[in-house]
Design a protein around this motif. Structure first.
Motif, PDB file in Angstrom:
ATOM      1  N   UNK A   1      10.575-100.636  76.146  1.00 24.58           N
ATOM      2  CA  UNK A   1       9.188-101.002  75.848  1.00 24.58           C
ATOM      3  C   UNK A   1       8.548-101.746  77.023  1.00 24.58           C
ATOM      4  N   UNK A   2       9.302-102.633  77.648  1.00 32.47           N
ATOM      5  CA  UNK A   2       8.767-103.410  78.774  1.00 32.47           C
ATOM      6  C   UNK A   2       8.406-102.493  79.940  1.00 32.47           C
ATOM      7  N   UNK A   3       9.281-101.544  80.256  1.00 29.72           N
ATOM      8  CA  UNK A   3       9.027-100.644  81.380  1.00 29.72           C
ATOM      9  C   UNK A   3       7.809 -99.765  81.100  1.00 29.72           C
ATOM     10  N   UNK A   4       7.680 -99.335  79.858  1.00 25.90           N
ATOM     11  CA  UNK A   4       6.539 -98.489  79.513  1.00 25.90           C
ATOM     12  C   UNK A   4       5.212 -99.221  79.590  1.00 25.90           C
ATOM     13  N   UNK A   5       5.250-100.543  79.527  1.00 27.91           N
ATOM     14  CA  UNK A   5       4.018-101.309  79.627  1.00 27.91           C
ATOM     15  C   UNK A   5       3.818-101.889  81.023  1.00 27.91           C
ATOM     16  N   UNK A   6       4.712-101.567  81.939  1.00 23.54           N
ATOM     17  CA  UNK A   6       4.600-102.115  83.294  1.00 23.54           C
ATOM     18  C   UNK A   6       3.738-101.205  84.158  1.00 23.54           C
ATOM     19  N   UNK A   7       2.796-101.791  84.852  1.00 22.23           N
ATOM     20  CA  UNK A   7       1.988-101.099  85.854  1.00 22.23           C
ATOM     21  C   UNK A   7       1.367 -99.808  85.325  1.00 22.23           C
ATOM     22  N   UNK A   8       1.193 -98.824  86.222  1.00 24.72           N
ATOM     23  CA  UNK A   8       0.521 -97.575  85.879  1.00 24.72           C
ATOM     24  C   UNK A   8       1.519 -96.422  86.020  1.00 24.72           C
ATOM     25  N   UNK A   9       1.183 -95.239  85.471  1.00 30.57           N
ATOM     26  CA  UNK A   9       2.106 -94.106  85.650  1.00 30.57           C
ATOM     27  C   UNK A   9       2.417 -93.857  87.135  1.00 30.57           C
ATOM     28  N   UNK A  10       1.402 -93.963  87.989  1.00 36.35           N
ATOM     29  CA  UNK A  10       1.604 -93.728  89.420  1.00 36.35           C
ATOM     30  C   UNK A  10       2.580 -94.741  90.006  1.00 36.35           C
ATOM     31  N   UNK A  11       2.364 -96.013  89.683  1.00 42.47           N
ATOM     32  CA  UNK A  11       3.225 -97.063  90.248  1.00 42.47           C
ATOM     33  C   UNK A  11       4.633 -96.988  89.668  1.00 42.47           C
ATOM     34  N   UNK A  12       4.768 -96.547  88.423  1.00 39.44           N
ATOM     35  CA  UNK A  12       6.119 -96.403  87.849  1.00 39.44           C
ATOM     36  C   UNK A  12       6.898 -95.298  88.560  1.00 39.44           C
ATOM     37  N   UNK A  13       6.175 -94.294  89.078  1.00 42.87           N
ATOM     38  CA  UNK A  13       6.855 -93.237  89.846  1.00 42.87           C
ATOM     39  C   UNK A  13       7.292 -93.721  91.222  1.00 42.87           C
ATOM     40  N   UNK A  14       6.652 -94.792  91.723  1.00 41.83           N
ATOM     41  CA  UNK A  14       6.948 -95.277  93.076  1.00 41.83           C
ATOM     42  C   UNK A  14       7.898 -96.479  93.070  1.00 41.83           C
ATOM     43  N   UNK A  15       7.707 -97.365  92.098  1.00 40.36           N
ATOM     44  CA  UNK A  15       8.381 -98.662  92.124  1.00 40.36           C
ATOM     45  C   UNK A  15       9.838 -98.553  91.704  1.00 40.36           C
ATOM     46  N   UNK A  16      10.684 -99.305  92.386  1.00 45.87           N
ATOM     47  CA  UNK A  16      12.101 -99.302  92.054  1.00 45.87           C
ATOM     48  C   UNK A  16      12.456-100.593  91.316  1.00 45.87           C
ATOM     49  N   UNK A  17      13.565-100.558  90.586  1.00 50.47           N
ATOM     50  CA  UNK A  17      13.952-101.723  89.789  1.00 50.47           C
ATOM     51  C   UNK A  17      14.262-102.931  90.678  1.00 50.47           C
ATOM     52  N   UNK A  18      14.982-102.694  91.790  1.00 53.31           N
ATOM     53  CA  UNK A  18      15.308-103.806  92.692  1.00 53.31           C
ATOM     54  C   UNK A  18      14.051-104.468  93.221  1.00 53.31           C
ATOM     55  N   UNK A  19      13.096-103.668  93.640  1.00 55.39           N
ATOM     56  CA  UNK A  19      11.830-104.192  94.154  1.00 55.39           C
ATOM     57  C   UNK A  19      11.024-104.886  93.076  1.00 55.39           C
ATOM     58  N   UNK A  20      11.119-104.374  91.867  1.00 57.27           N
ATOM     59  CA  UNK A  20      10.354-104.978  90.775  1.00 57.27           C
ATOM     60  C   UNK A  20      10.821-106.393  90.477  1.00 57.27           C
TER      61      UNK A  20
END
Lengths: 339, 211
Positions: free
Chosen positions: A104-123
């Motif tokens: 649920x937390x990941x689905x509410x994080x940022x935007x679809x575009x940013x979820x395709x780019x962002x990595x867990x370590x960086x987050x």
């Protein structure tokens, strides 16, 4: 952005040989020959575009083989590689089944575009949110300045800022995913340039501003996150995550709550893990709420008591007093979603 | 434009566009030819190799965009958005916030929507880029593009290319989207004119559904 060279790392060992600084070090005390990591790059480029981060060299760790795996074992739990994208976590069926609050937390994080780019370590390693901290025009404590612009009782725009542990810096940690990871008692696996690996609990990974104003986590220059580990849930583990935002579409958290409970047959809470996001300069585990709920029946009255217990230590600033009732309502709601 | 001969550089478009007319077509075309011809001579250096350092000065890299292999001279600090707009003259991709907050710069990286403003051109590697210019096929608009026209889903137009990229990705990957799916797909796309209702209508119409 300033001119920088680009190193394409072939392995974690190779990357660790190249690196000589962290984003935290550079924001606090700029040096001329900084070589820093970037994976998805979203937070790093944000700082470079603002001119607050001027690396000489960017080491691209995004393409290092082996850091992009998700492994689940019923006994050992979940391992998520540091280069796994948020979109990959969101679509993983085992995470949805076994770690619902994280899903649920990941689905509410940022935007679809940013979820395709962002990595867990960086987050989890991204820097805090505060418009003064992230502005090139404001030298605040975190950038070796002499004041906190947000705290000022008249001119400080602090409606999004911390209500707990805000005696030093009042910014809030930006990763709402970390709220859920900490509630699941996740650990961060860190490798250093000597080849030593350590496993650090999320509770110990983040560094409070009172302890070190320059840092928000323990990462040193010659260290790299390789994976995040979540212990296996028991069959009685239940979880929920709720994030409050100003806009329906997407936004930074005004307050988010992850609740992971061990629930026995008669709806009694055997153990509670309750973590608040956007409440403090680090993801904040509420011992007060946990103690209030443990060995109690999960019902509306006890959920409210736990939520109110969490807020007994809140010290709001001039413009963020609304966060106290917001957290009371959200903690209560998250607990009751589990019942 | 439709140069299918992959591996060689594609010629800059000769058609007179509004933009090239305004800017002065002759100068910009000459510059592009010079650049891409120079690139061919160093073709062997165009793919990034791990364990090596590049830049900070400009160097020639290869990038597959809308099915065609392109060569372009960029620095590591050149964003993908800038590479597309300023180097390949694919100005359909818009840059508005330049911080990943508005998604006007949405392109596909191996089929997945990403913000071209928040990544380096060096991040692309051997992955394939699709821009708004690559959505229409053989001169035919995509059903989502056609529906945007029919449902008046564009006002000032700045968000439109990114909005269409998000909506095309949805209908290409979900054969039966509902309103909530369209909202989820466009959560990152900011429209200052507030034309969301017509965007939703157009996308559902393109997916053959009505609100």
């Amino acid at each position: 952005m300033n001119k920088f060279s680009w190193y394409e790392a072939k392995s974690v060992e190779d990357a660790l040989q190249q690196v000589n600084s962290t984003v935290s070090e550079q924001l606090y005390k700029h040096t001329d020959k900084a070589s820093i990591f970037k994976s998805g790059g979203v937070d790093v480029f944000d700082w470079v575009k603002e001119g607050l981060l001027k690396p000489q060299k960017i080491i691209n760790i995004r393409n290092i083989p082996g850091l992009d795996k998700i492994d689940y074992d019923r006994k050992k739990g979940m391992s998520i590689g540091s280069n796994v994208t948020l979109a990959e976590i969101a679509s993983n069926p085992e995470i949805k089944t076994n770690y619902l609050a994280l899903h649920q937390a990941v689905n509410h994080a940022a935007t679809p575009q940013l979820r395709n780019m962002s990595t867990l370590g960086g987050n989890i390693a991204q820097r805090n949110r505060c418009w003064y901290f992230r502005s090139g025009d404001h030298d605040c404590f975190r950038k070796e300045g002499d004041r906190c612009f947000a705290r000022h009782s008249e001119t400080g725009e602090n409606e999004n800022h911390a209500i707990i542990d805000n005696g030093s810096c009042v910014s809030v940690h930006a990763s709402s995913i970390s709220t859920a990871l900490m509630a699941f008692n996740a650990s961060v696996v860190i490798l250093n340039s000597e080849g030593e690996k350590k496993k650090v609990a999320m509770d110990d990974f983040f560094v409070t501003a009172a302890k070190d104003i320059a840092m928000e986590n323990i990462l040193q220059a010659k260290e790299i996150i390789t994976e995040i580990i979540l212990p296996a849930p028991s069959k009685n583990t239940k979880s929920a995550y709720i994030k409050q935002v100003a806009r329906e579409s997407y936004d930074w958290s005004l307050g988010d709550v992850a609740v992971v409970l061990e629930v026995s047959g008669n709806a009694t809470c055997r153990s509670a893990s309750i973590v608040l996001g956007a409440a403090a300069p680090v993801p904040y585990r509420s011992m007060e709420a946990q103690q209030a709920l443990e060995n109690k029946t999960i019902n509306s009255e006890n959920a409210l008591a736990a939520a109110e217990a969490a807020m007994t230590i809140a010290r709001p600033l001039a413009k963020n007093g609304y966060k106290v009732p917001l957290f009371v309502a959200t903690i209560k709601q998250a607990i009751l979603e589990i019942s | 434009m439709e140069d299918k001969n992959q591996g060689s550089e594609s010629k800059p478009t000769k058609a007179i566009t509004r933009r090239s007319f305004i800017r002065g077509a002759g100068l910009s075309t000459a510059g592009s030819v010079l650049l891409t011809t120079n690139a061919l001579a160093f073709a062997h250096k165009e793919q990034l190799v791990t364990g090596e350092e590049y830049g900070p000065e400009a160097m020639t890299i290869k990038m597959k965009v809308n099915g065609m292999m392109k060569s372009l001279s960029v620095e590591p600090r050149t964003t993908l958005a800038s590479a597309l707009r300023d180097h390949l003259e694919l100005t359909g991709t818009k840059v508005v916030c330049d911080r990943g907050s508005c998604s006007a710069c949405t392109v596909y990286l191996d089929g997945k929507p990403v913000n071209a403003c928040m990544m380096s051109a060096f991040d692309v590697g051997d992955k394939e880029i699709t821009t708004i210019e690559g959505i229409a096929q053989n001169g035919e608009l995509h059903p989502v593009q056609q529906a945007f026209i029919e449902h008046d889903a564009s006002q000032c137009g700045y968000c439109t290319p990114g909005m269409i990229m998000s909506c095309v990705h949805l209908v290409e990957n979900n054969t039966d989207p509902n309103l909530e799916d369209v909202k989820n797909a466009t959560r990152g796309n900011l429209c200052r004119c507030g034309t969301y209702p017509n965007v939703f209508k157009a996308t559902l119409a393109a997916a053959k559904k009505t609100i």
